[in-house]
Scaffold this motif. Structure first.
Motif, PDB file in Angstrom:
ATOM      1  N   ASP A  24      -6.504 -27.213  40.902  1.00 21.13           N
ATOM      2  CA  ASP A  24      -7.457 -26.242  40.349  1.00 21.13           C
ATOM      3  C   ASP A  24      -6.781 -25.225  39.435  1.00 21.13           C
ATOM      4  N   GLN A  25      -5.875 -25.665  38.603  1.00 19.91           N
ATOM      5  CA  GLN A  25      -5.161 -24.848  37.632  1.00 19.91           C
ATOM      6  C   GLN A  25      -4.303 -23.759  38.291  1.00 19.91           C
ATOM      7  N   ASP A  26      -4.045 -23.882  39.603  1.00 22.88           N
ATOM      8  CA  ASP A  26      -3.197 -22.927  40.314  1.00 22.88           C
ATOM      9  C   ASP A  26      -1.773 -23.468  40.315  1.00 22.88           C
ATOM     10  N   LEU A  27      -0.908 -22.858  39.529  1.00 23.41           N
ATOM     11  CA  LEU A  27       0.468 -23.323  39.399  1.00 23.41           C
ATOM     12  C   LEU A  27       1.341 -22.955  40.594  1.00 23.41           C
ATOM     13  N   SER A  28       0.910 -21.996  41.410  1.00 20.42           N
ATOM     14  CA  SER A  28       1.763 -21.515  42.496  1.00 20.42           C
ATOM     15  C   SER A  28       2.050 -22.597  43.535  1.00 20.42           C
ATOM     16  N   GLY A  29       1.175 -23.551  43.700  1.00 18.46           N
ATOM     17  CA  GLY A  29       1.390 -24.633  44.655  1.00 18.46           C
ATOM     18  C   GLY A  29       2.257 -25.746  44.123  1.00 18.46           C
ATOM     19  N   ALA A  30       2.747 -25.595  42.902  1.00 19.95           N
ATOM     20  CA  ALA A  30       3.573 -26.626  42.287  1.00 19.95           C
ATOM     21  C   ALA A  30       5.050 -26.228  42.207  1.00 19.95           C
ATOM     22  N   TRP A  31       5.402 -25.070  42.767  1.00 19.79           N
ATOM     23  CA  TRP A  31       6.781 -24.580  42.754  1.00 19.79           C
ATOM     24  C   TRP A  31       7.364 -24.695  44.152  1.00 19.79           C
ATOM     25  N   PHE A  32       8.503 -25.362  44.262  1.00 17.86           N
ATOM     26  CA  PHE A  32       9.167 -25.595  45.536  1.00 17.86           C
ATOM     27  C   PHE A  32      10.583 -25.034  45.494  1.00 17.86           C
ATOM     28  N   VAL A  33      11.117 -24.691  46.650  1.00 21.66           N
ATOM     29  CA  VAL A  33      12.497 -24.222  46.744  1.00 21.66           C
ATOM     30  C   VAL A  33      13.382 -25.436  47.011  1.00 21.66           C
TER      31      VAL A  33
END
Length: 83
Positions: A24-33
């Motif tokens: 849903d255009q939310d980039l925050s869930g696509a960044w991993f450590v």
């Protein structure tokens, strides 16, 4: 996938951006450590034991989400917004 170093963190965490995880255009869930520090990441890379090596068992989905992603991305997307 794109790797990045969080230069605002004290230990320079290594992050991984996986565009297939965008929802849903939310980039925050696509960044991993990928690693808690650049030093840690370099040690793994030099030892040849990273998840990205041929024959590695672990993968991106075992990585935790980057907890600061939402706040950092929002502050960059909207200049002047509180960080």
């Amino acid at each position: 996938m794109v790797a990045a170093v969080d230069c605002l963190s004290e230990d320079a965490a290594v992050l991984l951006f996986e565009p297939n995880a965008i929802r849903d255009q939310d980039l925050s869930g696509a960044w991993f450590v990928d690693a808690g520090s650049l030093a840690e990441w370099l040690e793994v890379w030099l030892s040849g034991t990273g998840w990205y090596e041929d024959g590695a068992v672990a993968g991106v989905f075992g990585m935790p989400l980057w907890a600061d992603a939402a706040s950092r991305l929002q502050s960059k997307a909207h200049p002047g917004a509180p960080a």
